[in-house]
Design a protein around this motif. Structure first.
Motif, mmCIF file in Angstrom:
data_model
loop_
_atom_site.group_PDB
_atom_site.id
_atom_site.type_symbol
_atom_site.label_atom_id
_atom_site.label_comp_id
_atom_site.label_asym_id
_atom_site.label_seq_id
_atom_site.Cartn_x
_atom_site.Cartn_y
_atom_site.Cartn_z
ATOM 1 N N LEU A 148 0.863 -1.177 0.000
ATOM 2 C CA LEU A 148 0.000 0.000 0.000
ATOM 3 C C LEU A 148 0.898 1.224 0.000
ATOM 4 O O LEU A 148 1.509 1.558 1.012
ATOM 5 N N VAL A 149 1.011 1.875 -1.152
ATOM 6 C CA VAL A 149 1.854 3.061 -1.255
ATOM 7 C C VAL A 149 1.086 4.264 -0.704
ATOM 8 O O VAL A 149 -0.073 4.484 -1.054
ATOM 9 N N LEU A 194 -0.042 -3.734 -6.338
ATOM 10 C CA LEU A 194 0.239 -2.397 -5.828
ATOM 11 C C LEU A 194 -1.067 -1.623 -5.677
ATOM 12 O O LEU A 194 -1.854 -1.525 -6.621
ATOM 13 N N MET A 195 -1.268 -1.097 -4.480
ATOM 14 C CA MET A 195 -2.418 -0.250 -4.193
ATOM 15 C C MET A 195 -1.919 1.062 -3.611
ATOM 16 O O MET A 195 -0.819 1.131 -3.074
ATOM 17 N N VAL A 196 -2.729 2.093 -3.714
ATOM 18 C CA VAL A 196 -2.296 3.423 -3.298
ATOM 19 C C VAL A 196 -3.296 4.045 -2.341
ATOM 20 O O VAL A 196 -4.511 4.064 -2.628
ATOM 21 N N ARG A 197 -2.782 4.527 -1.201
ATOM 22 C CA ARG A 197 -3.618 5.345 -0.326
ATOM 23 C C ARG A 197 -3.603 6.767 -0.879
ATOM 24 O O ARG A 197 -2.578 7.455 -0.831
ATOM 25 N N VAL A 198 -4.742 7.172 -1.416
ATOM 26 C CA VAL A 198 -4.857 8.514 -1.973
ATOM 27 C C VAL A 198 -4.964 9.527 -0.837
ATOM 28 O O VAL A 198 -5.341 9.182 0.280
ATOM 29 N N PRO A 199 -4.631 10.807 -1.091
ATOM 30 C CA PRO A 199 -4.671 11.791 -0.014
ATOM 31 C C PRO A 199 -6.076 12.161 0.430
ATOM 32 O O PRO A 199 -6.273 12.640 1.549
ATOM 33 N N ASP A 200 -7.065 11.946 -0.453
ATOM 34 C CA ASP A 200 -8.436 12.293 -0.108
ATOM 35 C C ASP A 200 -9.387 11.537 -1.031
ATOM 36 O O ASP A 200 -8.975 10.886 -1.985
ATOM 37 N N ASN A 201 -10.654 11.655 -0.723
ATOM 38 C CA ASN A 201 -11.685 10.944 -1.483
ATOM 39 C C ASN A 201 -12.177 11.808 -2.635
ATOM 40 O O ASN A 201 -13.359 12.140 -2.739
ATOM 41 N N GLU A 212 -5.075 5.410 -13.419
ATOM 42 C CA GLU A 212 -4.542 5.366 -14.771
ATOM 43 C C GLU A 212 -3.054 5.028 -14.819
ATOM 44 O O GLU A 212 -2.508 4.738 -15.880
ATOM 45 N N THR A 213 -2.369 5.038 -13.675
ATOM 46 C CA THR A 213 -0.972 4.605 -13.643
ATOM 47 C C THR A 213 -0.850 3.088 -13.722
ATOM 48 O O THR A 213 0.253 2.568 -13.915
ATOM 49 N N GLY A 214 -1.971 2.382 -13.554
ATOM 50 C CA GLY A 214 -1.944 0.928 -13.650
ATOM 51 C C GLY A 214 -1.896 0.211 -12.321
ATOM 52 O O GLY A 214 -1.621 -0.995 -12.284
ATOM 53 N N VAL A 215 -2.164 0.907 -11.206
ATOM 54 C CA VAL A 215 -2.220 0.230 -9.919
ATOM 55 C C VAL A 215 -3.475 -0.630 -9.858
ATOM 56 O O VAL A 215 -4.402 -0.472 -10.673
ATOM 57 N N GLN A 216 -3.533 -1.521 -8.879
ATOM 58 C CA GLN A 216 -4.631 -2.491 -8.834
ATOM 59 C C GLN A 216 -5.597 -2.270 -7.679
ATOM 60 O O GLN A 216 -6.465 -3.109 -7.430
ATOM 61 N N GLY A 217 -5.465 -1.157 -6.999
ATOM 62 C CA GLY A 217 -6.407 -0.872 -5.929
ATOM 63 C C GLY A 217 -6.194 0.502 -5.348
ATOM 64 O O GLY A 217 -5.139 1.119 -5.533
ATOM 65 N N LEU A 249 -10.194 -4.440 -9.694
ATOM 66 C CA LEU A 249 -9.677 -3.381 -8.827
ATOM 67 C C LEU A 249 -10.245 -3.538 -7.419
ATOM 68 O O LEU A 249 -11.436 -3.807 -7.239
ATOM 69 N N LEU A 250 -9.398 -3.347 -6.424
ATOM 70 C CA LEU A 250 -9.791 -3.567 -5.036
ATOM 71 C C LEU A 250 -9.923 -2.229 -4.315
ATOM 72 O O LEU A 250 -9.010 -1.400 -4.339
ATOM 73 N N LEU A 251 -11.065 -2.021 -3.661
ATOM 74 C CA LEU A 251 -11.310 -0.798 -2.909
ATOM 75 C C LEU A 251 -11.186 -1.067 -1.419
ATOM 76 O O LEU A 251 -11.946 -1.842 -0.844
ATOM 77 N N VAL A 252 -10.216 -0.405 -0.807
ATOM 78 C CA VAL A 252 -9.973 -0.511 0.635
ATOM 79 C C VAL A 252 -10.402 0.803 1.281
ATOM 80 O O VAL A 252 -9.963 1.879 0.871
ATOM 81 N N GLY A 253 -11.259 0.717 2.266
ATOM 82 C CA GLY A 253 -11.697 1.911 2.977
ATOM 83 C C GLY A 253 -11.143 1.926 4.384
ATOM 84 O O GLY A 253 -11.247 0.926 5.113
#
Length: 267
Positions: free
Chosen positions: A40-41, A67-74, A84-89, A145-149
């Motif tokens: 989780l990046v 590879l999944m990414v914790r975005v800064p906000d929703n 669009e970078t090709g991550v999977q979640g 694609l996997l959504l983690v909350g």
């Protein structure tokens, strides 16, 4: 596209990953070589940018790691650009309501399942190579694609049923932030935190179409890791592991660490 981590979860198996705070793709390759299932990046608490995320996604592909990414906000546009970078979640912080969760789900899925913008020439869609079968790609992306909350506030715990009903697939319990939200900052073992954690775990189990996640931990003086048998476990983070390794080496060689002299410290 095939999401190996999601596939394992569907098979009822436990998956193990780590937080990626550093921006070097080599750390992603090392995680895969070590046998982890995912990384989780973190883009919420770090200076990571999209070009770096894209290079890290390439490294993940090399070693078959999710590879999944914790975005800064929703924010739907942020989520779109990261996808669009090709991550999977995507990992969305501080989900507190069903509406929050629905917003994230819509950003993750293409129409008619969501509102994700369509572009067929990004890395995620193989730079246009999938155009002849773009409908198949869309179906695959929505499925894989996997959504983690992140459930890390009192409100998130209170509304966990609505969050799960909206389509969040992994309810990840952030015990540190949760302790602050409950007024017991830093006390991740406080009874109120553990009670809230248990409430989330029970809600996920009752829902039946989602998975629970947390960072395994050990109580002071105990050797055994506590996992609560969750299927989505995240082992520490690259920064802490590297710092600890260096500190251990310094001690073994008879030197005091910089933190002992007030020159730095471990968070």
């Amino acid at each position: 596209m095939k999401n190996r981590t999601k596939e394992l979860l569907r098979e009822g198996k436990r998956v193990l990953g780590t937080w990626g705070m550093l921006g070097d793709p080599t750390t992603i390759e090392l995680a895969g070589i070590a046998g982890l299932d995912f990384v989780l990046v973190d883009m919420e608490h770090t200076a990571r940018d999209l070009p770096t995320i894209e290079h890290m996604a390439r490294a993940a592909d090399v070693v078959g790691l999710t590879l999944m990414v914790r975005v800064p906000d929703n924010d739907p546009k942020t989520i779109l650009r990261v996808l669009e970078t090709g991550v999977q979640g995507i990992v969305v912080p501080q989900l507190e309501t069903g509406e929050d969760a629905a917003r994230a789900v819509a950003a993750m899925r293409y129409p008619l399942n969501g509102d994700r913008g369509v572009c067929s020439i990004t890395r995620a869609s193989r730079y246009g190579a999938l155009r002849p079968k773009f409908a198949e790609y869309v179906e695959s992306a929505d499925r894989e694609l996997l959504l983690v909350g992140l459930i890390e506030t009192a409100a998130g715990v209170e509304n966990i049923d609505d969050i799960l009903a909206a389509g969040v697939e992994v309810a990840f319990i952030g015990r540190r932030d949760l302790s602050g939200s409950l007024g017991v900052h830093g006390a991740a073992e406080h009874p109120m935190v553990l009670e809230a954690q248990e409430r989330v775990l029970k809600a996920v189990a009752a829902h039946g179409r989602a998975w629970a996640g947390l960072v395994p931990y050990r109580k002071p003086g105990e050797e055994e890791w506590i996992t609560h048998d969750v299927p989505f476990a995240v082992y520490r983070n690259d920064i802490s592991l590297l710092l600890e390794a260096y500190q251990n080496g310094v001690r073994m060689l008879g030197r005091e660490s910089a933190s002992a002299h007030g020159q730095g410290g471990q968070r």
